[in-house]
Design an enzyme around this catalytic site. Structure first.
Site, PDB file in Angstrom:
ATOM      1  N   ARG A 190      50.265  60.827  46.886  1.00  0.00           N
ATOM      2  CA  ARG A 190      49.782  60.192  48.126  1.00  0.00           C
ATOM      3  C   ARG A 190      48.306  59.809  48.098  1.00  0.00           C
ATOM      4  O   ARG A 190      47.689  59.629  49.142  1.00  0.00           O
ATOM      5  CB  ARG A 190      50.055  61.081  49.348  1.00  0.00           C
ATOM      6  CG  ARG A 190      51.524  61.293  49.576  1.00  0.00           C
ATOM      7  CD  ARG A 190      51.803  61.812  50.967  1.00  0.00           C
ATOM      8  NE  ARG A 190      53.222  62.069  51.091  1.00  0.00           N
ATOM      9  CZ  ARG A 190      53.815  63.196  50.686  1.00  0.00           C
ATOM     10  NH1 ARG A 190      53.087  64.171  50.171  1.00  0.00           N
ATOM     11  NH2 ARG A 190      55.108  63.339  50.819  1.00  0.00           N
ATOM     12  N   LYS A 219      41.375  46.355  47.520  1.00  0.00           N
ATOM     13  CA  LYS A 219      42.765  45.878  47.459  1.00  0.00           C
ATOM     14  C   LYS A 219      43.352  46.261  46.108  1.00  0.00           C
ATOM     15  O   LYS A 219      42.788  45.930  45.070  1.00  0.00           O
ATOM     16  CB  LYS A 219      42.809  44.354  47.571  1.00  0.00           C
ATOM     17  CG  LYS A 219      42.570  43.813  48.951  1.00  0.00           C
ATOM     18  CD  LYS A 219      42.878  42.328  48.905  1.00  0.00           C
ATOM     19  CE  LYS A 219      42.494  41.606  50.152  1.00  0.00           C
ATOM     20  NZ  LYS A 219      42.749  40.152  50.016  1.00  0.00           N
ATOM     21  N   GLU A 260      34.340  32.131  40.859  1.00  0.00           N
ATOM     22  CA  GLU A 260      34.268  32.965  42.070  1.00  0.00           C
ATOM     23  C   GLU A 260      32.812  33.136  42.526  1.00  0.00           C
ATOM     24  O   GLU A 260      32.540  33.222  43.727  1.00  0.00           O
ATOM     25  CB  GLU A 260      34.909  34.341  41.840  1.00  0.00           C
ATOM     26  CG  GLU A 260      36.413  34.313  41.542  1.00  0.00           C
ATOM     27  CD  GLU A 260      37.306  34.098  42.774  1.00  0.00           C
ATOM     28  OE1 GLU A 260      36.801  33.981  43.913  1.00  0.00           O
ATOM     29  OE2 GLU A 260      38.540  34.025  42.575  1.00  0.00           O
ATOM     30  N   LYS A 283      30.166  39.729  48.671  1.00  0.00           N
ATOM     31  CA  LYS A 283      31.536  40.193  48.924  1.00  0.00           C
ATOM     32  C   LYS A 283      31.517  41.511  49.701  1.00  0.00           C
ATOM     33  O   LYS A 283      32.292  41.693  50.636  1.00  0.00           O
ATOM     34  CB  LYS A 283      32.343  40.333  47.629  1.00  0.00           C
ATOM     35  CG  LYS A 283      33.771  40.775  47.960  1.00  0.00           C
ATOM     36  CD  LYS A 283      34.836  40.484  46.947  1.00  0.00           C
ATOM     37  CE  LYS A 283      36.195  40.930  47.542  1.00  0.00           C
ATOM     38  NZ  LYS A 283      37.287  40.955  46.589  1.00  0.00           N
ATOM     39  N   GLU A 333      40.702  41.889  56.467  1.00  0.00           N
ATOM     40  CA  GLU A 333      40.882  40.452  56.402  1.00  0.00           C
ATOM     41  C   GLU A 333      41.449  39.802  57.655  1.00  0.00           C
ATOM     42  O   GLU A 333      42.350  38.981  57.580  1.00  0.00           O
ATOM     43  CB  GLU A 333      41.799  40.119  55.220  1.00  0.00           C
ATOM     44  CG  GLU A 333      41.581  38.725  54.701  1.00  0.00           C
ATOM     45  CD  GLU A 333      42.279  38.519  53.373  1.00  0.00           C
ATOM     46  OE1 GLU A 333      43.444  38.152  53.394  1.00  0.00           O
ATOM     47  OE2 GLU A 333      41.636  38.699  52.338  1.00  0.00           O
ATOM     48  N   ARG A 375      36.218  37.855  56.618  1.00  0.00           N
ATOM     49  CA  ARG A 375      36.590  38.025  55.205  1.00  0.00           C
ATOM     50  C   ARG A 375      37.461  36.862  54.728  1.00  0.00           C
ATOM     51  O   ARG A 375      37.552  36.587  53.535  1.00  0.00           O
ATOM     52  CB  ARG A 375      37.323  39.364  55.016  1.00  0.00           C
ATOM     53  CG  ARG A 375      37.616  39.710  53.561  1.00  0.00           C
ATOM     54  CD  ARG A 375      38.129  41.135  53.391  1.00  0.00           C
ATOM     55  NE  ARG A 375      38.496  41.420  52.010  1.00  0.00           N
ATOM     56  CZ  ARG A 375      38.809  42.634  51.555  1.00  0.00           C
ATOM     57  NH1 ARG A 375      38.787  43.676  52.366  1.00  0.00           N
ATOM     58  NH2 ARG A 375      39.141  42.818  50.300  1.00  0.00           N
ATOM     59  N   ASN A 402      38.603  33.142  51.098  1.00  0.00           N
ATOM     60  CA  ASN A 402      39.770  32.363  50.672  1.00  0.00           C
ATOM     61  C   ASN A 402      39.458  30.883  50.467  1.00  0.00           C
ATOM     62  O   ASN A 402      40.363  30.098  50.169  1.00  0.00           O
ATOM     63  CB  ASN A 402      40.903  32.478  51.699  1.00  0.00           C
ATOM     64  CG  ASN A 402      41.511  33.864  51.697  1.00  0.00           C
ATOM     65  OD1 ASN A 402      41.510  34.543  50.678  1.00  0.00           O
ATOM     66  ND2 ASN A 402      42.018  34.288  52.845  1.00  0.00           N
ATOM     67  N   HIS A 426      41.282  28.745  47.965  1.00  0.00           N
ATOM     68  CA  HIS A 426      42.431  29.542  47.517  1.00  0.00           C
ATOM     69  C   HIS A 426      43.774  29.070  48.069  1.00  0.00           C
ATOM     70  O   HIS A 426      44.806  29.396  47.498  1.00  0.00           O
ATOM     71  CB  HIS A 426      42.217  31.016  47.852  1.00  0.00           C
ATOM     72  CG  HIS A 426      41.307  31.720  46.871  1.00  0.00           C
ATOM     73  ND1 HIS A 426      40.015  31.285  46.636  1.00  0.00           N
ATOM     74  CD2 HIS A 426      41.490  32.787  46.058  1.00  0.00           C
ATOM     75  CE1 HIS A 426      39.449  32.087  45.730  1.00  0.00           C
ATOM     76  NE2 HIS A 426      40.330  33.002  45.364  1.00  0.00           N
ATOM     77  N   HIS A 433      45.824  28.802  44.900  1.00  0.00           N
ATOM     78  CA  HIS A 433      46.987  29.651  44.604  1.00  0.00           C
ATOM     79  C   HIS A 433      48.213  28.805  44.273  1.00  0.00           C
ATOM     80  O   HIS A 433      48.988  29.142  43.374  1.00  0.00           O
ATOM     81  CB  HIS A 433      47.315  30.550  45.808  1.00  0.00           C
ATOM     82  CG  HIS A 433      46.451  31.768  45.883  1.00  0.00           C
ATOM     83  ND1 HIS A 433      46.061  32.327  47.088  1.00  0.00           N
ATOM     84  CD2 HIS A 433      45.900  32.543  44.924  1.00  0.00           C
ATOM     85  CE1 HIS A 433      45.310  33.386  46.840  1.00  0.00           C
ATOM     86  NE2 HIS A 433      45.194  33.542  45.544  1.00  0.00           N
ATOM     87  N   HIS A 475      43.228  31.996  37.122  1.00  0.00           N
ATOM     88  CA  HIS A 475      42.959  31.992  38.557  1.00  0.00           C
ATOM     89  C   HIS A 475      41.665  31.227  38.893  1.00  0.00           C
ATOM     90  O   HIS A 475      41.645  30.368  39.767  1.00  0.00           O
ATOM     91  CB  HIS A 475      42.891  33.439  39.061  1.00  0.00           C
ATOM     92  CG  HIS A 475      42.496  33.557  40.491  1.00  0.00           C
ATOM     93  ND1 HIS A 475      43.373  33.256  41.516  1.00  0.00           N
ATOM     94  CD2 HIS A 475      41.322  33.907  41.076  1.00  0.00           C
ATOM     95  CE1 HIS A 475      42.741  33.441  42.668  1.00  0.00           C
ATOM     96  NE2 HIS A 475      41.510  33.836  42.437  1.00  0.00           N
TER      97      HIS A 475
END
Ligand SMILES: NC(=O)c1ccc[n+]([C@@H]2O[C@H](COP(=O)([O-])OP(=O)(O)OC[C@H]3O[C@@H](n4cnc5c(N)ncnc54)[C@H](O)[C@@H]3O)[C@@H](O)[C@H]2O)c1
Ligand SMILES: [Zn+2]
Length: 369
Positions: free
Chosen positions: A127, A149, A191, A233, A243, A247, A251, A254, A258, A270
């Site tokens: 956990r 993330k 980025e 960031k 997000e 935040r 994107n 993106h 994506h 990417h």
């Protein structure tokens, strides 16, 4: 660069969620001490991929052992194709077999694939146990290792299964980028260009003027780049960990990026796909009067100089890309949302929503080959 730079990541109201990012050329030599200080544990699972194992992780493993730490090396095959539940299960099972308990910690040594997968192992093992990010790609240093993330890919899409789990620290040594292929270095730079474009015109101009030393991997230039990108960031993550608001500006590029990345069958990296995506979204923003004229051209110029693609690929149709944006998990209630910029250094707050829908025709016209 002397003692290197430190960036604190504070999360709203969360003492235990706060941690430090250290950026310093040569820091890799001091990792055993730094790990012991920021993440003391009885045992460590050093998770890495097969490429980074040979280049950097095995020597760290040996130094930790020589220092008397109890550490096991757990490599998995390199590549996005291995960021899966199968790899997650194999690594977790291996740690269970080794009898690791709640007093163990994970060391994630590698690029974003390692960070996401090892972070997800740490998030779920018993956990949740602590972990440290030791990023070895530029993308991982400025992007994936910051923000908490973690996760894996599935047949249905990338990063669909995961958890938020903040590391105890991020320890980045720009010197390890010496072994990184040039194409991966440029993809990471995309980025950084995005960070300048959404939040800091001065930084954007600095990147434009420092491209040569950056591409030559000058350690001071890279340290400065990583530090400023991480500050940007980290500030956004601190304001908005999950997000819902500002935040979202991360994107930028993106929504299209994506879709282009997926349609290329992941042959485009990417960073390469979002390079194309940023130029396209800036062009669409100009067409609807949100983005200052000339922004797309300035973006395209710095990205191309970094060796990145900026034109819409010949291998795909614009309609197919548009269709795929609808499947983007960030789409809400049918309308595809775009996090646009108003000008270099300034995001479009879209009246506090931080993203806005665009008409199909504007998006189609923005995809210029
Ligand atoms: N968690 C987040 O917030 C977040 C954000 C952005 C991207 N990501 C994820 O990050 C991943 C992409 O990360 P990436 O670009 O680092 O990919 P990656 O981890 O696959 O690394 C790219 C390649 O470089 C190799 N490599 C790594 N370090 C090296 C070094 N120092 N020298 C030589 N080779 C080296 C790797 O083995 C791999 O083959 C994607 O899975 C993406 O979803 C996550
Ligand atoms: Zn990205």
């Amino acid at each position: 660069m002397g003692d290197g730079a430190r960036v604190a990541v504070g999360l709203p109201g969360a003492g235990p969620g706060a941690y430090e990012i250290r950026i310093e050329s040569g820091l890799a030599d001091r990792l055993p001490d730094l790990i012991g200080a920021c993440c003391p544990a009885h045992r460590y699972a050093l998770i890495t991929d097969s490429t980074v194992e040979a280049l950097h992780a095995r020597s760290l493993y040996e130094r930790l052992r020589a220092d008397g730490a109890s550490v096991d090396l757990l490599p998995f095959p390199a590549g996005e194709a291995h960021k899966t539940r199968d790899s997650w299960a194999a690594l977790s099972d291996r740690m269970l077999e080794l009898g690791m308990g709640r007093d163990a910690a994970v060391l994630a040594v590698g690029g974003g694939v390692v960070g996401d997968l090892a972070g997800f192992v740490a998030a779920t093992y018993l956990r949740g146990i602590p972990y440290v990010q030791i990023p070895t790609t530029l993308l991982a240093m400025i992007d994936s290792s910051v923000g908490g993330k973690t996760g894996v890919d599935t047949i249905a899409g990338k990063n669909l299964i995961g958890a938020f789990h903040q590391p105890r620290a991020v320890l980045a040594d720009p010197a390890v980028l010496d072994t990184l292929p040039r194409r991966e270095l440029a993809a990471g730079l995309a980025e950084a260009v995005k960070h300048g474009a959404i939040a800091d015109a001065g930084y954007f101009g600095w990147i434009e003027s420092r491209l040569e030393p950056l591409l030559a991997r000058d350690p001071d230039a890279l340290s400065q780049l990583i530090t400023r990108s991480v500050e940007i960031k980290a500030a956004m993550v601190a304001r908005d960990e999950r997000e819902s608001g500002p935040r979202k500006t991360l994107n930028f590029g993106h929504t299209l990026g994506h879709a282009i990345e997926a349609l290329s069958g992941y042959r485009l990296l990417h960073g390469e796909a979002i390079s194309i995506g940023m130029v396209g979204e800036a062009r669409a923003g100009e067409a609807v009067g949100v983005t200052e004229r000339g922004t797309a051209a300035r973006l395209a110029s710095v990205l191309a100089a970094a060796g990145l693609p900026t034109g819409f690929p010949d291998s795909m149709t614009r309609e197919a890309v548009l269709e795929l944006t609808r499947g983007d998990k960030k789409a809400r209630g049918g309308a595809v949302e775009y996090a646009l910029i108003r000008a270099i250094g300034r995001s479009d707050d879209a009246g506090g929503r931080w993203s806005r829908p665009l008409e199909d025709d504007r998006v189609l016209e923005a995809m210029v080959r």
